[in-house]
Write a protein that holds these residues in place. Structure first.
Motif, short mmCIF file in Angstrom:
data_model
loop_
_atom_site.label_atom_id
_atom_site.label_comp_id
_atom_site.label_asym_id
_atom_site.label_seq_id
_atom_site.Cartn_x
_atom_site.Cartn_y
_atom_site.Cartn_z
N VAL A 1 0.84 -1.20 0.00
CA VAL A 1 0.00 0.00 0.00
C VAL A 1 0.88 1.25 0.00
O VAL A 1 1.97 1.26 0.59
N TYR A 2 0.41 2.27 -0.71
CA TYR A 2 1.06 3.58 -0.71
C TYR A 2 0.05 4.58 -0.14
O TYR A 2 -1.03 4.78 -0.70
N ASN A 3 0.37 5.17 1.00
CA ASN A 3 -0.61 6.01 1.71
C ASN A 3 -0.31 7.50 1.65
O ASN A 3 -0.87 8.28 2.42
N ASN A 4 0.58 7.90 0.72
CA ASN A 4 0.94 9.31 0.64
C ASN A 4 0.43 9.93 -0.66
O ASN A 4 1.04 10.85 -1.21
N VAL A 5 -0.70 9.42 -1.13
CA VAL A 5 -1.21 9.82 -2.44
C VAL A 5 -1.55 11.31 -2.49
O VAL A 5 -1.34 11.97 -3.51
N SER B 1 -2.30 18.84 -10.90
CA SER B 1 -2.45 20.16 -10.29
C SER B 1 -1.14 20.69 -9.72
O SER B 1 -0.95 21.91 -9.62
N PHE B 2 -0.22 19.80 -9.36
CA PHE B 2 1.09 20.21 -8.84
C PHE B 2 2.20 19.99 -9.87
O PHE B 2 3.37 20.20 -9.56
N SER B 3 1.83 19.55 -11.08
CA SER B 3 2.82 19.26 -12.13
C SER B 3 3.94 18.38 -11.60
O SER B 3 5.12 18.60 -11.87
N THR B 4 3.55 17.36 -10.86
CA THR B 4 4.53 16.52 -10.17
C THR B 4 4.33 15.05 -10.51
O THR B 4 3.20 14.55 -10.50
N ILE B 5 5.43 14.37 -10.80
CA ILE B 5 5.43 12.93 -11.06
C ILE B 5 6.11 12.23 -9.89
O ILE B 5 7.20 12.63 -9.47
N VAL B 6 5.47 11.20 -9.37
CA VAL B 6 6.05 10.39 -8.31
C VAL B 6 6.27 8.99 -8.85
O VAL B 6 5.37 8.41 -9.47
N MET B 7 7.46 8.44 -8.62
CA MET B 7 7.77 7.09 -9.05
C MET B 7 7.82 6.16 -7.84
O MET B 7 8.45 6.48 -6.83
N LEU B 8 7.14 5.01 -7.97
CA LEU B 8 7.14 4.01 -6.92
C LEU B 8 7.83 2.74 -7.41
O LEU B 8 7.76 2.41 -8.59
N ARG C 1 8.44 -1.59 -6.91
CA ARG C 1 7.51 -2.73 -6.89
C ARG C 1 6.86 -2.94 -5.52
O ARG C 1 5.82 -3.58 -5.41
N TYR C 2 7.49 -2.37 -4.49
CA TYR C 2 6.94 -2.49 -3.14
C TYR C 2 6.11 -1.27 -2.74
O TYR C 2 5.75 -1.12 -1.59
N MET C 3 5.86 -0.40 -3.72
CA MET C 3 5.05 0.80 -3.52
C MET C 3 5.74 1.82 -2.63
O MET C 3 5.10 2.62 -1.93
N ASN C 4 7.07 1.82 -2.66
CA ASN C 4 7.86 2.84 -1.97
C ASN C 4 8.19 3.95 -2.95
O ASN C 4 8.54 3.70 -4.11
N SER C 5 8.10 5.20 -2.50
CA SER C 5 8.47 6.32 -3.34
C SER C 5 9.98 6.36 -3.52
O SER C 5 10.74 6.36 -2.55
N VAL C 6 10.42 6.36 -4.79
CA VAL C 6 11.86 6.33 -5.07
C VAL C 6 12.33 7.59 -5.79
O VAL C 6 13.54 7.86 -5.85
N ASN C 7 11.39 8.37 -6.34
CA ASN C 7 11.81 9.58 -7.05
C ASN C 7 10.61 10.50 -7.28
O ASN C 7 9.47 10.05 -7.36
N THR C 8 10.90 11.81 -7.33
CA THR C 8 9.88 12.81 -7.61
C THR C 8 10.42 13.78 -8.65
O THR C 8 11.57 14.22 -8.56
N ILE C 9 9.59 14.09 -9.64
CA ILE C 9 9.97 15.04 -10.69
C ILE C 9 8.99 16.22 -10.66
O ILE C 9 7.78 16.03 -10.83
N ASP C 10 9.51 17.40 -10.44
CA ASP C 10 8.71 18.62 -10.52
C ASP C 10 8.86 19.16 -11.94
O ASP C 10 9.92 19.68 -12.32
N LEU C 11 7.81 19.01 -12.73
CA LEU C 11 7.89 19.42 -14.14
C LEU C 11 8.12 20.91 -14.30
O LEU C 11 8.70 21.36 -15.29
N ARG C 12 7.70 21.69 -13.33
CA ARG C 12 7.89 23.14 -13.42
C ARG C 12 9.37 23.49 -13.39
O ARG C 12 9.80 24.43 -14.06
#
Length: 271
Positions: free
Chosen positions: A69-73, A96-103, A105-116
């Protein structure tokens, strides 16, 4: 592809004959904590990703067993799309935040991209590339762009306003079989190669749950299953069984057809 399509149509026909298909698998945990299921998708391994309005993203296997489960949606606002092309790298897009979050296989956040920060301020659609980078359609510049995990530009198309009468506003980007497909429900499908060259423009509109399987574009149009082969200009339509016609969302996968209806997700295996 012919074999897969035959199995698909045969499975749909059987399902249409029996509205109480005993072969379907009900995912019992789709109603998470009594909350409503707002969205789901599946990967090519048969895993299901279920988003509940409570803000949880949960992963199940094809038997309905909970995996992770990923609970930081809600950290970056509403979740706009999920790309599960690669089961090892899930792509979450918060428009709305122009943000990509990568998870992982264990649903852990491994990277975030701010498109702005990458200079992209209007992006309606994003998608995972075959080399695990990210495709983004920049509506401000009317360009399809590929960026890496740091948001750095790797490649881009020419300004599409220079080559098209109408510039698409795609809601989905799919990287499949050596091509990139942009889908705009009002204008159709735009197919690019990996060098950013526009190869085809198809007036294939009004399709929901659109997917590309072995270069065939498939999806739902009203109560029909539709399949279009761009190379042969072959369009086929088949009436969907009643249990699928009114679904909120379907996902056509090798294991069968996943169906979301009345807050439940069912898997209808091909017979």
């Amino acid at each position: 592809m012919r074999v897969f399509f035959f199995i698909l149509c045969f499975g749909l026909a059987l399902c249409a004959q029996s509205q109480t298909d005993t072969g379907k698998i009900i995912l019992p945990s789709a109603k998470m904590y009594g909350d409503k299921v707002s969205y789901f998708t599946a990967d090519n391994l048969g895993n299901i990703y279920v988003l509940a309005s409570a803000g949880l993203l949960k992963k199940y296997d094809s038997n309905g067993d909970s995996l992770n489960v990923y609970n930081n949606v809600r950290r970056y606002g509403a979740l706009y799309t999920i790309d599960a092309t690669n089961p090892m790298k899930l792509l979450l897009y918060h428009k709305s935040f122009s943000t990509i979050v990568m998870l992982d296989r264990y649903m852990n956040s491994v990277n975030t991209i701010d498109l702005r920060k990458a200079g992209i301020f209007q992006a309606k659609a994003v998608g995972l590339s075959n080399d695990n980078n990210v495709w983004v359609f920049d509506e401000q510049s009317s360009k399809l762009k590929k960026i890496n995990e740091n948001g750095e530009l790797l490649s881009e198309t020419t300004d599409l306003r220079q080559v098209l009468d109408e510039v698409p506003s795609p809601e989905k980007i799919l990287d499949r079989d050596g091509f990139v497909y942009l889908y705009d429900p009002a204008r159709g499908v735009y197919i690019f190669d990996y060098y950013g060259v526009l190869k085809n423009e198809l007036h294939f509109t009004g399709i929901s749950d659109i997917q590309v399987i072995n270069k065939a574009i498939v999806g739902r149009k009203q109560h029909n299953f539709v399949r279009y082969m761009p190379d042969t200009i072959d369009l086929q339509e088949h009436i969907l069984p009643r249990v699928i016609q009114n679904a909120q969302k379907i996902c056509i996968m090798p294991q069968g057809i996943y169906v979301l209806e009345n807050e439940n997700i069912t898997l209808h295996p091909y017979q």
